[in-house]
Design a protein around this motif. Structure first.
Motif, short mmCIF file in Angstrom:
data_model
loop_
_atom_site.label_atom_id
_atom_site.label_comp_id
_atom_site.label_asym_id
_atom_site.label_seq_id
_atom_site.Cartn_x
_atom_site.Cartn_y
_atom_site.Cartn_z
N ARG A 279 39.35 64.92 -18.79
CA ARG A 279 38.11 64.46 -18.17
C ARG A 279 37.86 65.19 -16.84
O ARG A 279 36.73 65.57 -16.53
N LEU A 280 38.94 65.44 -16.11
CA LEU A 280 38.83 66.09 -14.79
C LEU A 280 38.84 67.61 -14.87
O LEU A 280 38.59 68.28 -13.88
N GLY A 281 39.18 68.17 -16.03
CA GLY A 281 39.28 69.62 -16.17
C GLY A 281 40.55 70.18 -15.57
O GLY A 281 40.58 71.31 -15.07
N VAL A 282 41.62 69.40 -15.64
CA VAL A 282 42.91 69.78 -15.06
C VAL A 282 43.82 70.30 -16.17
O VAL A 282 43.87 69.72 -17.26
N ALA A 283 44.55 71.37 -15.91
CA ALA A 283 45.53 71.92 -16.85
C ALA A 283 46.91 71.40 -16.48
O ALA A 283 47.14 70.94 -15.36
N GLY A 284 47.85 71.50 -17.43
CA GLY A 284 49.23 71.13 -17.13
C GLY A 284 49.90 70.43 -18.29
O GLY A 284 49.59 70.69 -19.45
N TRP A 285 50.79 69.51 -17.97
CA TRP A 285 51.54 68.80 -18.99
C TRP A 285 52.06 67.49 -18.42
O TRP A 285 52.09 67.29 -17.21
N VAL A 286 52.51 66.60 -19.33
CA VAL A 286 53.12 65.34 -18.95
C VAL A 286 54.24 65.04 -19.93
O VAL A 286 54.14 65.38 -21.11
N ARG A 287 55.33 64.43 -19.44
CA ARG A 287 56.45 64.11 -20.31
C ARG A 287 57.22 62.90 -19.77
O ARG A 287 57.20 62.62 -18.58
N MET B 243 31.36 69.41 -5.01
CA MET B 243 31.27 70.86 -4.94
C MET B 243 32.67 71.44 -4.76
O MET B 243 33.48 70.88 -4.04
N THR B 244 32.96 72.53 -5.42
CA THR B 244 34.30 73.12 -5.34
C THR B 244 34.23 74.47 -4.65
O THR B 244 33.21 75.14 -4.65
N ASP B 245 35.37 74.87 -4.07
CA ASP B 245 35.43 76.18 -3.42
C ASP B 245 36.26 77.15 -4.24
O ASP B 245 36.51 78.26 -3.81
N GLY B 246 36.70 76.73 -5.43
CA GLY B 246 37.45 77.62 -6.31
C GLY B 246 38.93 77.70 -6.01
O GLY B 246 39.64 78.47 -6.63
N THR B 247 39.42 76.92 -5.05
CA THR B 247 40.83 76.94 -4.72
C THR B 247 41.63 76.28 -5.83
O THR B 247 41.39 75.14 -6.18
N ARG B 248 42.57 77.04 -6.40
CA ARG B 248 43.41 76.51 -7.48
C ARG B 248 44.71 76.02 -6.86
O ARG B 248 45.35 76.74 -6.10
N VAL B 249 45.10 74.80 -7.20
CA VAL B 249 46.33 74.21 -6.69
C VAL B 249 47.16 73.67 -7.85
O VAL B 249 46.66 73.51 -8.97
N ARG B 250 48.40 73.37 -7.55
CA ARG B 250 49.32 72.81 -8.56
C ARG B 250 50.15 71.72 -7.87
O ARG B 250 50.65 71.92 -6.76
N GLY C 182 44.67 73.10 -11.15
CA GLY C 182 43.24 73.37 -11.25
C GLY C 182 42.57 73.29 -9.89
O GLY C 182 43.21 73.49 -8.86
N ASP C 183 41.29 72.99 -9.93
CA ASP C 183 40.51 72.82 -8.72
C ASP C 183 41.15 71.74 -7.84
O ASP C 183 41.57 70.69 -8.35
N GLU C 184 41.21 71.97 -6.55
CA GLU C 184 41.91 71.05 -5.65
C GLU C 184 41.40 69.61 -5.75
O GLU C 184 42.19 68.66 -5.84
N ALA C 185 40.10 69.42 -5.77
CA ALA C 185 39.54 68.07 -5.83
C ALA C 185 39.92 67.38 -7.15
O ALA C 185 40.25 66.20 -7.17
N ALA C 186 39.90 68.12 -8.25
CA ALA C 186 40.24 67.55 -9.55
C ALA C 186 41.72 67.18 -9.60
O ALA C 186 42.09 66.12 -10.13
N VAL C 187 42.57 68.03 -9.08
CA VAL C 187 44.01 67.75 -9.08
C VAL C 187 44.31 66.54 -8.20
O VAL C 187 45.10 65.66 -8.58
N GLU C 188 43.68 66.45 -7.06
CA GLU C 188 43.88 65.29 -6.19
C GLU C 188 43.39 64.01 -6.86
O GLU C 188 44.01 62.95 -6.72
#
Length: 94
Positions: free
Chosen positions: A32-40, A1-8, A53-59
């Motif tokens: 797969r996790l629904g995370v936005a961003g980039w990699v290089r 369950m998410t609380d909507g907190t967006r983290v980076r 994105g969502d804190e749980a997904a980013v973690e």
């Protein structure tokens, strides 16, 4: 369950992480996790990623980054918290 907190998080991964499909695997995991961003790849042989994105997904993405794909040998992972920029999608940069 998410609380909507967006983290980076900015993640710097060192070790044997280039030439093993790390960036493409990271992009698949982010999607797969629904995370936005980039990699290089970085010139020093490390891989840098930003995940937002969502804190749980980013973690979960950060936890994945600590081992990466099969064939990678992660030596260390540095994680910095940053202010979200409300990115959309996840890209693989050169």
């Amino acid at each position: 369950m998410t609380d909507g907190t967006r983290v980076r998080r900015r993640v710097l991964v060192r070790g044997f992480v280039q030439g093993v499909g790390y960036r493409w695997s990271a992009a698949r995991e982010a999607e797969r996790l629904g995370v936005a961003g980039w990699v290089r790849n970085r010139a020093d042989g490390s891989v840098e990623a930003v995940a937002e994105g969502d804190e749980a997904a980013v973690e979960a993405f950060v936890a994945w980054a600590a081992h990466g794909p099969r064939g990678a040998s992660v030596g260390s992972v540095d994680v910095r918290e940053e202010a979200p920029e409300h990115l959309a999608g996840f890209t693989v940069e050169p």
